[in-house]
Design an enzyme around this catalytic site. Structure first.
Site, PDB file in Angstrom:
ATOM      1  CE  LYS A   9      31.867  51.329  45.354  1.00 17.64           C
ATOM      2  NZ  LYS A   9      33.365  51.388  45.492  1.00 17.64           N
ATOM      3  NE  ARG A  66      36.046  49.446  35.804  1.00 16.93           N
ATOM      4  CZ  ARG A  66      35.436  49.535  36.918  1.00 16.93           C
ATOM      5  NH1 ARG A  66      34.633  48.871  37.217  1.00 16.93           N
ATOM      6  NH2 ARG A  66      35.546  50.730  37.711  1.00 16.93           N
ATOM      7  NE  ARG A 119      39.080  53.552  39.946  1.00 15.37           N
ATOM      8  CZ  ARG A 119      38.948  52.319  39.656  1.00 15.37           C
ATOM      9  NH1 ARG A 119      40.018  51.690  39.089  1.00 15.37           N
ATOM     10  NH2 ARG A 119      38.006  51.479  40.039  1.00 15.37           N
TER      11      ARG A 119
HETATM   12  P1  B4P Z   1      34.222  46.011  43.558  1.00 10.99           P
HETATM   13  O1  B4P Z   1      34.646  47.012  44.695  1.00 10.99           O
HETATM   14  O2  B4P Z   1      32.841  45.409  43.515  1.00 10.99           O
HETATM   15  O3  B4P Z   1      34.577  47.192  42.406  1.00 10.99           O
HETATM   16  P2  B4P Z   1      33.361  48.379  41.916  1.00 10.99           P
HETATM   17  O4  B4P Z   1      32.054  48.325  42.862  1.00 10.99           O
HETATM   18  O5  B4P Z   1      33.206  48.093  40.630  1.00 10.99           O
HETATM   19  O6  B4P Z   1      34.156  49.781  42.396  1.00 10.99           O
HETATM   20  P3  B4P Z   1      34.766  50.724  41.758  1.00 10.99           P
HETATM   21  O7  B4P Z   1      34.540  52.040  42.785  1.00 10.99           O
HETATM   22  O8  B4P Z   1      35.820  50.463  41.050  1.00 10.99           O
HETATM   23  O9  B4P Z   1      33.693  51.287  40.479  1.00 10.99           O
HETATM   24  P4  B4P Z   1      32.553  52.068  40.075  1.00 10.99           P
HETATM   25  O10 B4P Z   1      31.927  51.355  38.788  1.00 10.99           O
HETATM   26  O11 B4P Z   1      31.591  52.448  41.276  1.00 10.99           O
HETATM   27  O12 B4P Z   1      35.243  44.985  42.983  1.00 10.99           O
HETATM   28  C1  B4P Z   1      36.499  45.108  42.536  1.00 10.99           C
HETATM   29  C2  B4P Z   1      37.117  43.719  42.348  1.00 10.99           C
HETATM   30  O13 B4P Z   1      37.484  43.132  43.470  1.00 10.99           O
HETATM   31  C3  B4P Z   1      36.361  42.798  41.546  1.00 10.99           C
HETATM   32  O14 B4P Z   1      37.351  42.233  40.667  1.00 10.99           O
HETATM   33  C4  B4P Z   1      35.684  41.706  42.495  1.00 10.99           C
HETATM   34  O15 B4P Z   1      35.674  40.528  41.786  1.00 10.99           O
HETATM   35  C5  B4P Z   1      37.037  41.898  43.396  1.00 10.99           C
HETATM   36  N1  B4P Z   1      36.608  41.398  44.704  1.00 10.99           N
HETATM   37  C6  B4P Z   1      35.475  41.879  45.438  1.00 10.99           C
HETATM   38  N2  B4P Z   1      35.276  41.499  46.711  1.00 10.99           N
HETATM   39  C7  B4P Z   1      36.241  40.505  46.740  1.00 10.99           C
HETATM   40  C8  B4P Z   1      36.790  40.012  47.916  1.00 10.99           C
HETATM   41  N3  B4P Z   1      36.280  39.871  49.304  1.00 10.99           N
HETATM   42  N4  B4P Z   1      37.954  39.269  47.829  1.00 10.99           N
HETATM   43  C9  B4P Z   1      38.658  39.026  46.683  1.00 10.99           C
HETATM   44  N5  B4P Z   1      38.194  40.000  45.446  1.00 10.99           N
HETATM   45  C10 B4P Z   1      37.072  40.726  45.748  1.00 10.99           C
HETATM   46  O16 B4P Z   1      33.218  53.496  39.649  1.00 10.99           O
HETATM   47  C11 B4P Z   1      33.911  53.515  38.307  1.00 10.99           C
HETATM   48  C12 B4P Z   1      34.141  55.009  37.836  1.00 10.99           C
HETATM   49  O17 B4P Z   1      33.033  55.695  37.709  1.00 10.99           O
HETATM   50  C13 B4P Z   1      34.429  56.081  39.102  1.00 10.99           C
HETATM   51  O18 B4P Z   1      36.038  56.145  39.105  1.00 10.99           O
HETATM   52  C14 B4P Z   1      34.237  57.479  38.464  1.00 10.99           C
HETATM   53  O19 B4P Z   1      34.909  57.964  37.397  1.00 10.99           O
HETATM   54  C15 B4P Z   1      32.719  57.098  37.824  1.00 10.99           C
HETATM   55  N6  B4P Z   1      31.600  57.406  38.782  1.00 10.99           N
HETATM   56  C16 B4P Z   1      30.883  56.101  39.140  1.00 10.99           C
HETATM   57  N7  B4P Z   1      29.721  56.514  40.087  1.00 10.99           N
HETATM   58  C17 B4P Z   1      30.224  57.968  40.061  1.00 10.99           C
HETATM   59  C18 B4P Z   1      29.437  59.067  40.668  1.00 10.99           C
HETATM   60  N8  B4P Z   1      28.429  58.673  41.621  1.00 10.99           N
HETATM   61  N9  B4P Z   1      30.040  60.175  40.656  1.00 10.99           N
HETATM   62  C19 B4P Z   1      30.862  60.321  39.864  1.00 10.99           C
HETATM   63  N10 B4P Z   1      31.621  59.541  39.275  1.00 10.99           N
HETATM   64  C20 B4P Z   1      31.140  58.173  39.227  1.00 10.99           C
END
Ligand code: B4P
Length: 191
Positions: A14, A134, A146
């Site tokens: 995402k 992280r 998660r």
């Molecule tokens: P991403 O999948 O891009 O990770 P993300 O968006 O950060 O998702 P996540 O759910 O972990 O985090 P968020 O900040 O929303 O990428 C993951 C990795 O994969 C990266 O290293 C990337 O380079 C790699 N990658 C991506 N595509 C790839 C591909 N095609 N091939 C290989 N590698 C690839 O949330 C974090 C925390 O914040 C939550 O757990 C929660 O505690 C809190 N939070 C956030 N929003 C919230 C909400 N609305 N309500 C309640 N809590 C919330």
């Protein structure tokens, strides 16, 4: 304004894709994860309270993220629309977002859902832990929590949005470029 949700389990890409999509289509990228991590980094009272919840892989309270998003919507101008990344994460957040947009003459136009295998999610997050430091990526038990939280609290939004004709699944397996192209193809139909 055309407003998209970019949706999927932790590690589905995402954040990675949102940065590129926002730039390409002049959308305002709103990531609640980034906003919360900024609070933690700045050492605010809110950040201190949320840090423990996030390090366990749990969701922060709905009202915290809803207020953050409302403030951002009201202070942003000049984009072609919003790209919501990691928000909403509960049906209650979705209902609030719909109301927020509706009150301002807008709506959710599409929900793009990245489908990625469980093992690939875990692999990506563990790989990211090496670079990002992280705490929620470092511990495999937290990663599994998660993913469980996603299934229990976040996935029901798909059904909710599908009933409104907003659901668009996207294959999230493969290279970042391939997935970007798939997402662009869907978004271009609305932009
Ligand atoms: P991403 O999948 O891009 O990770 P993300 O968006 O950060 O998702 P996540 O759910 O972990 O985090 P968020 O900040 O929303 O990428 C993951 C990795 O994969 C990266 O290293 C990337 O380079 C790699 N990658 C991506 N595509 C790839 C591909 N095609 N091939 C290989 N590698 C690839 O949330 C974090 C925390 O914040 C939550 O757990 C929660 O505690 C809190 N939070 C956030 N929003 C919230 C909400 N609305 N309500 C309640 N809590 C919330």
């Amino acid at each position: 304004m055309v407003n998209f949700l970019i949706f999927g389990p932790p590690g589905s890409g995402k954040g990675t894709q949102s940065v590129r999509l926002a730039e390409k289509f002049n959308l305002l990228h709103l990531s609640t994860g980034d906003m919360l991590r900024a609070e933690i980094k700045a050492g605010t009272e809110l950040g201190k309270k949320m840090s423990l919840i996030m390090s366990k892989g749990e969701l922060v309270p709905d009202e915290v993220v809803i207020e953050m998003i409302a403030n951002k919507i009201d202070s942003s101008k000049g984009s072609a629309g919003f790209l919501f990344d990691g928000f909403p994460r509960t049906v209650a957040q979705t209902v609030s977002l719909e109301k927020m947009l509706n009150d301002r003459g807008m709506k959710i136009d599409q929900m793009l859902v990245l489908d990625v295998d469980h093992d690939e999610l875990v692999k990506r997050l563990i790989a990211r832990a090496e670079l990002s430091g992280r705490p929620d990526d470092k511990d495999p038990a937290v990663i599994e929590n998660r993913i469980d939280v996603y299934k229990e609290k976040t996935e029901p939004i798909i059904n909710y949005c599908n009933n409104k004709g907003l659901y668009q699944p996207v294959n999230g397996m493969g290279t970042i470029d391939d997935i970007f192209k798939r997402l662009c193809d869907h978004m271009k139909k609305l932009l």
